[in-house]
Design an enzyme around this catalytic site. Structure first.
Site, PDB file in Angstrom:
ATOM      1  N   ILE A 186      22.638 -23.457  29.494  1.00 31.27           N
ATOM      2  CA  ILE A 186      21.896 -23.994  28.341  1.00 31.27           C
ATOM      3  C   ILE A 186      22.054 -23.070  27.128  1.00 31.27           C
ATOM      4  O   ILE A 186      22.286 -23.533  26.012  1.00 31.27           O
ATOM      5  CB  ILE A 186      20.388 -24.154  28.681  1.00 31.27           C
ATOM      6  CG1 ILE A 186      20.179 -24.973  29.962  1.00 31.27           C
ATOM      7  CG2 ILE A 186      19.626 -24.741  27.494  1.00 31.27           C
ATOM      8  CD1 ILE A 186      20.470 -26.428  29.883  1.00 31.27           C
ATOM      9  N   CYS A 239      19.112 -13.436  30.659  1.00 26.32           N
ATOM     10  CA  CYS A 239      19.797 -14.732  30.574  1.00 26.32           C
ATOM     11  C   CYS A 239      21.302 -14.511  30.579  1.00 26.32           C
ATOM     12  O   CYS A 239      21.829 -13.823  29.702  1.00 26.32           O
ATOM     13  CB  CYS A 239      19.394 -15.495  29.316  1.00 26.32           C
ATOM     14  SG  CYS A 239      20.227 -17.092  29.217  1.00 26.32           S
ATOM     15  N   ASN A 296      16.445 -13.868  37.585  1.00 24.61           N
ATOM     16  CA  ASN A 296      17.028 -14.929  36.774  1.00 24.61           C
ATOM     17  C   ASN A 296      18.251 -15.458  37.548  1.00 24.61           C
ATOM     18  O   ASN A 296      18.466 -15.074  38.687  1.00 24.61           O
ATOM     19  CB  ASN A 296      17.409 -14.383  35.386  1.00 24.61           C
ATOM     20  CG  ASN A 296      17.344 -15.471  34.311  1.00 24.61           C
ATOM     21  OD1 ASN A 296      17.828 -16.583  34.522  1.00 24.61           O
ATOM     22  ND2 ASN A 296      16.764 -15.149  33.175  1.00 24.61           N
ATOM     23  N   THR A 297      19.016 -16.301  36.944  1.00 25.41           N
ATOM     24  CA  THR A 297      20.113 -16.961  37.663  1.00 25.41           C
ATOM     25  C   THR A 297      21.289 -16.013  37.946  1.00 25.41           C
ATOM     26  O   THR A 297      21.451 -14.993  37.287  1.00 25.41           O
ATOM     27  CB  THR A 297      20.623 -18.163  36.848  1.00 25.41           C
ATOM     28  OG1 THR A 297      20.962 -17.696  35.541  1.00 25.41           O
ATOM     29  CG2 THR A 297      19.570 -19.247  36.751  1.00 25.41           C
TER      30      THR A 297
HETATM   31  C1  LIG Z   1      18.125 -25.380  33.448  1.00 25.84           C
HETATM   32  C2  LIG Z   1      17.570 -23.992  33.537  1.00 25.84           C
HETATM   33  C3  LIG Z   1      17.118 -23.348  32.379  1.00 25.84           C
HETATM   34  C4  LIG Z   1      16.610 -22.064  32.446  1.00 25.84           C
HETATM   35  N1  LIG Z   1      16.144 -21.475  31.296  1.00 25.84           N
HETATM   36  C5  LIG Z   1      15.561 -20.252  31.377  1.00 25.84           C
HETATM   37  C6  LIG Z   1      14.976 -19.662  30.232  1.00 25.84           C
HETATM   38  O1  LIG Z   1      14.953 -20.235  29.138  1.00 25.84           O
HETATM   39  N2  LIG Z   1      14.426 -18.428  30.375  1.00 25.84           N
HETATM   40  C7  LIG Z   1      14.390 -17.758  31.577  1.00 25.84           C
HETATM   41  O2  LIG Z   1      13.866 -16.635  31.638  1.00 25.84           O
HETATM   42  N3  LIG Z   1      14.916 -18.311  32.681  1.00 25.84           N
HETATM   43  C8  LIG Z   1      15.496 -19.531  32.613  1.00 25.84           C
HETATM   44  N4  LIG Z   1      16.001 -20.094  33.749  1.00 25.84           N
HETATM   45  C9  LIG Z   1      15.942 -19.345  35.026  1.00 25.84           C
HETATM   46  C10 LIG Z   1      14.710 -19.716  35.834  1.00 25.84           C
HETATM   47  O3  LIG Z   1      13.519 -19.419  35.144  1.00 25.84           O
HETATM   48  C11 LIG Z   1      14.726 -18.959  37.189  1.00 25.84           C
HETATM   49  O4  LIG Z   1      14.644 -17.571  36.969  1.00 25.84           O
HETATM   50  C12 LIG Z   1      15.980 -19.237  37.991  1.00 25.84           C
HETATM   51  O5  LIG Z   1      16.392 -20.578  37.841  1.00 25.84           O
HETATM   52  C13 LIG Z   1      15.791 -18.932  39.480  1.00 25.84           C
HETATM   53  O6  LIG Z   1      14.752 -19.701  40.045  1.00 25.84           O
HETATM   54  P1  LIG Z   1      15.003 -21.124  40.782  1.00 25.84           P
HETATM   55  O7  LIG Z   1      16.114 -20.923  41.760  1.00 25.84           O
HETATM   56  O8  LIG Z   1      13.702 -21.469  41.400  1.00 25.84           O
HETATM   57  O9  LIG Z   1      15.405 -22.085  39.709  1.00 25.84           O
HETATM   58  C14 LIG Z   1      16.533 -21.384  33.698  1.00 25.84           C
HETATM   59  C15 LIG Z   1      16.960 -22.043  34.859  1.00 25.84           C
HETATM   60  C16 LIG Z   1      17.467 -23.323  34.796  1.00 25.84           C
HETATM   61  C17 LIG Z   1      17.905 -23.999  36.071  1.00 25.84           C
END
Ligand SMILES: Cc1cc2nc3c(=O)[nH]c(=O)nc-3n(C[C@H](O)[C@H](O)[C@H](O)COP(=O)(O)O)c2cc1C
Length: 307
Positions: free
Chosen positions: A75, A134, A195-196
């Site tokens: 994103i 990020c 985070n990812t």
């Molecule tokens: C579509 C998408 C957008 C995300 N946007 C942000 C963001 O703006 N800020 C942030 O700190 N993490 C963002 N993340 C990461 C999530 O907050 C989280 O840390 C990460 O996806 C791992 O958790 P999950 O496996 O439960 O999704 C985003 C994740 C996804 C999938």
């Protein structure tokens, strides 16, 4: 143990939550989008989409793609900037009966500090989460990969702002414990992880990457073991509370994170395919804690034994 006798409130440094179940930034919009599906007031906390100082258009499309056990996104912090957030999103968020932890990302230390100072004292802002993790933007992630920069940033924000501060870390480093120790030394109230995970998807017939930005962040069930490993390791390296995030989609996932060392959790990608998952987890939490003989969340946090 009678589930009704289990206390769910948790303390993240100076931030108190009524329960440990939060929703992760970027996966819950600015909450309005989820009204009607989720009883917001029941959540321990909401993290709206990360905001930046200036508006950002984000990365070119396609920006999301499904993978075998999760999703890839690039994103790129698409948002309308801090002033638009304060004017258009914060009043609604502030009307909810839950803690709003505002996620901020700056391109520089000065920009982070300007944002923290602007948000300090605004009604409805319970805490800040510093998005120094990020993978889809250049610049900001340096604070999450360089321990000295991380410590200085957190200390600078603590110095100028009275809000509790969470530092959100990236798994895309050699030793996440080192960065966590730096965040703690800078004065973070709590550490969110993870985070990812950096990854990509390929269209081999076209010999092209699928995402417009080529690389993206992997989330969902695929990364849960990585997140659990990070929580376990960091819990042994720091004394501040941890917020576990990564692939959480059930009460069992939540309990695994708590036992591994997280005091609270954030649900991310699961909100997209199961929007009421946080409510189901909240329904099941007292009984799951009671099953371990706990009278409060802290009774189970970090209680994992060795293999
Ligand atoms: C579509 C998408 C957008 C995300 N946007 C942000 C963001 O703006 N800020 C942030 O700190 N993490 C963002 N993340 C990461 C999530 O907050 C989280 O840390 C990460 O996806 C791992 O958790 P999950 O496996 O439960 O999704 C985003 C994740 C996804 C999938």
């Amino acid at each position: 143990m009678n589930p009704a006798d289990v206390h769910l409130d948790v303390q993240l440094g100076r931030l108190r939550l009524v329960n440990p179940i939060m929703v992760a930034s970027g996966t819950f919009g600015y909450a309005r989008e989820m009204a009607g599906l989720v009883d917001m007031d029941r959540l321990g906390g909401i993290l709206p989409k990360t905001i930046t100082f200036d508006p950002r258009p984000g990365n070119p499309p396609p920006r999301t793609i499904e993978t075998a056990s999760g999703m890839l996104n690039s994103i790129g912090l698409d948002n309308d900037g801090i002033e638009s957030f304060i004017e258009r999103q914060l009043p609604y968020l502030a009307s909810l009966g839950t803690a709003i932890v505002v996620s901020v990302a700056g391109r520089s230390e000065q920009e982070f500090i300007r944002m923290a100072a602007r948000l300090d004292g605004l009604p409805g802002v319970a805490a800040l989460e510093l998005n120094i993790s990020c993978p889809n933007v250049t610049g900001g992630v340096d604070f999450g990969t360089d321990p000295a920069m991380c410590q200085r940033l957190v200390a600078g924000i603590r110095h100028t702002c009275s809000l509790p501060v969470l530092a959100k870390l990236t798994p895309n480093v050699t030793d996440i414990s080192q960065i966590a120790r730096a965040a703690e030394a800078g004065g973070a109230d709590a550490i969110s992880l993870i985070n990812t995970c950096l990854g990509m998807a390929v269209d081999w017939r076209r010999r092209r990457p699928i995402l417009g930005n080529v690389l993206g962040g992997l989330s969902g069930p695929a990364i849960k073991p990585i997140a659990l490993g990070a929580v376990y390791r960091v819990a042994r390296a720091v004394g501040v509370p941890l917020v576990g995030t990564g692939g959480i989609a059930s009460i069992d996932d939540v309990m695994e994170f708590l036992v591994a060392g997280a005091t609270a959790v954030q649900i991310g990608t699961a909100n997209f395919y199961h929007p009421t998952v946080s409510m189901q987890i909240l329904d099941a939490l007292p009984a799951a804690l009671g099953e371990l003989g706990a009278t409060c969340v802290a009774d189970v946090v970090g209680t994992i034994g060795s293999g």
